[in-house]
Design a protein around this motif. Structure first.
Motif, short mmCIF file in Angstrom:
data_model
loop_
_atom_site.label_atom_id
_atom_site.label_comp_id
_atom_site.label_asym_id
_atom_site.label_seq_id
_atom_site.Cartn_x
_atom_site.Cartn_y
_atom_site.Cartn_z
N LYS A 103 49.26 43.92 40.90
CA LYS A 103 48.62 44.70 41.95
C LYS A 103 49.49 45.89 42.34
O LYS A 103 48.99 46.98 42.63
N ASP A 448 42.18 47.37 40.83
CA ASP A 448 43.12 46.38 41.34
C ASP A 448 43.88 45.70 40.20
O ASP A 448 45.06 45.45 40.28
N THR A 449 43.15 45.38 39.15
CA THR A 449 43.78 44.76 37.99
C THR A 449 43.26 45.43 36.73
O THR A 449 42.15 45.96 36.70
#
Length: 464
Positions: A103, A448-449
């Protein structure tokens, strides 16, 4: 086309770099500003073009591209390296601080993106609410086709062979418990290249047994994709240029082992072809035979020809051999056409483009190879574009579509995609969606990922 610009102040290292006497002339000059158009062409940091432009000395650097991320985050690193965006232009730091799947790394990438990126979209509005670019509407339609009985039979033979080869590879890896890391670190170098991940030199002469198996499976996978287009493609030897466009190379021995297709003698007068031990009528492998996609294409072209409005079409394939097959059928049904591929020199290419765009009596259809026509062509004379086959990289397809949907287009644009149901093409759609989602998250600063495509994608393709 969306435009992405990045720029940074004059990097200190440009002033400190010592100019070697043997340096090329362009590297000796300290430029006030360098603007790198079609900057996605440097996405692989290992190729000579990417390395050469990064060595140029300049006070300011801009990178302009409509597709800054085509495959994975390595594409973004290559742009930052050219822009001298210290310290993230150092690969080790980039991997440790940004492209690390965490993150925190995602947050750093979002900050970089928001700081460096100026993005403009075709559907974007200005402050007064008016479109930045005035263009007609664009529609996309996907024709989901069902292979004919003969095509399905051939496809099943190839799929069974391919799936078995992949299962054998996986089993060998599982049995090597002592060397499990080697299998996990080298899970298809060639597949990694095809999906845009860093890989080893595909032209290297020395290959491990795992890599050899990988190439063998990928050659079968290539044939499965071609089988969805036209069976006559299976008769053709894998061309070196064709293989390079796929991201791998095969020795003659590997080509022969990848597919066995030969004519066999039969008691009757009919000609028979043996495909890996299964016999089929030879006529289904002739280029004059209509495939499912050719039949659908001709039907769409006939509808366009019979419409009240004068319209032209662009047909795109990643294989020039497929374009040649299409040309056979266009000629048979009375369509005028021209072809643009890698063999057409720049002068002739521009003449063909002008004839297509400006002459109402010029070619009704333009045949374009994906690599040659993906960038740098203005084909606004056509307003229908047909994507006959699917590529791993959706950005290449989007760039091809932008050949007709651009400034100067006056007619509504229709993008036609052909997908054969129950085949590997449906799985490729899923992989394309992953790549598009990755690019969307990065460019919007909302990611986010991030995940890379891997051996797991091969398992999806073959249902293993």
């Amino acid at each position: 086309m969306p435009v992405n610009e990045g720029k940074c102040e004059s990097p200190v290292k440009d002033e400190e770099d010592e100019i070697k006497p043997s340096a090329p002339p362009l590297q000796v000059i300290t430029w006030a500003r360098i603007i790198l158009d079609e900057a996605h062409n440097i996405k692989n940091p290992k190729v000579q073009t990417s390395q050469a432009v990064c060595k140029l000395r300049a006070g300011k650097r801009w990178a302009v591209t409509g597709t800054p991320i085509q495959n994975n985050l390595l594409d973004m690193y290559s742009l930052l390296r050219f822009l001298r965006c210290s310290p993230f232009d150092e690969y080790k730091l980039w991997k440790a601080q940004v492209d690390n799947g965490t993150k925190k790394g995602s947050e750093r990438l979002n900050i970089l993106t928001k700081t460096l990126l100026l993005r403009r979209m075709k559907d974007q509005l200005d402050a007064s609410g008016k479109p930045l670019v005035s263009l007609p509407s664009r529609h996309s339609c996907t024709d989901r086709l069902k292979l004919s009985e003969d095509e399905q039979s051939v496809y099943n033979v190839l799929f069974t062979r391919s799936r078995s080869a992949l299962q054998s590879y996986l089993k060998r890896c599982e049995n090597k418990n002592d060397n499990s890391k080697k299998c996990s670190d080298n899970p298809f170098d060639k597949v990694a290249h095809e999906f845009g991940i860093e890989n080893s030199n595909p032209s290297a002469h020395r290959r491990s047994s795992e890599t050899s198996s990988t190439v063998h499976i990928l050659s079968l996978l290539l044939r499965l994709r071609q089988c969805c287009c036209h069976l006559s493609l299976l008769k053709m030897t894998l061309d070196r240029v064709e293989l390079e466009s796929e991201g791998f190379s095969l020795s003659l021995e590997e080509q022969l082992s990848a597919l066995t297709l030969s004519e066999v003698a039969t008691p009757d007068t009919s000609s028979t072809v043996s495909l890996n031990g299964t016999n089929f009528q030879a006529e289904i492998f002739e280029n004059t035979k209509k495939s499912t996609k050719i039949t659908s294409l001709l039907s769409e072209l006939e509808t366009i020809r019979n419409s009240s409005q004068k319209q032209k079409s662009v047909i795109v394939s990643q294989w020039t051999s497929m374009l040649s097959i299409v040309a056979v059928h266009l000629k048979k049904y009375g369509y005028t056409y021209a072809t643009i591929d890698g063999s057409v020199n720049p002068k002739m290419r521009m003449d063909l483009v002008d004839e297509f765009n400006t002459n109402p009596k010029g070619p009704q259809v333009m045949l374009v190879s994906l690599c040659a026509g993906g960038v740098g062509l203005n084909l606004i004379g056509g307003n229908h574009l047909f994507l006959l086959d699917m590529h791993w990289n959706p950005a290449l397809e989007d760039q091809a579509c932008d050949r007709i949907y651009r400034v100067g287009q006056t007619k509504d644009v229709v993008i036609h995609r052909f997908i054969c149901e129950g085949t590997v093409e449906e799985k490729i759609c899923e992989l394309q969606a992953k790549k598009k989602e990755l690019a969307k998250k990065v460019l919007s600063g909302m990611g986010d990922t991030f995940s890379k495509l891997s051996l797991a994608d091969l398992k999806i393709l073959f249902g293993v």
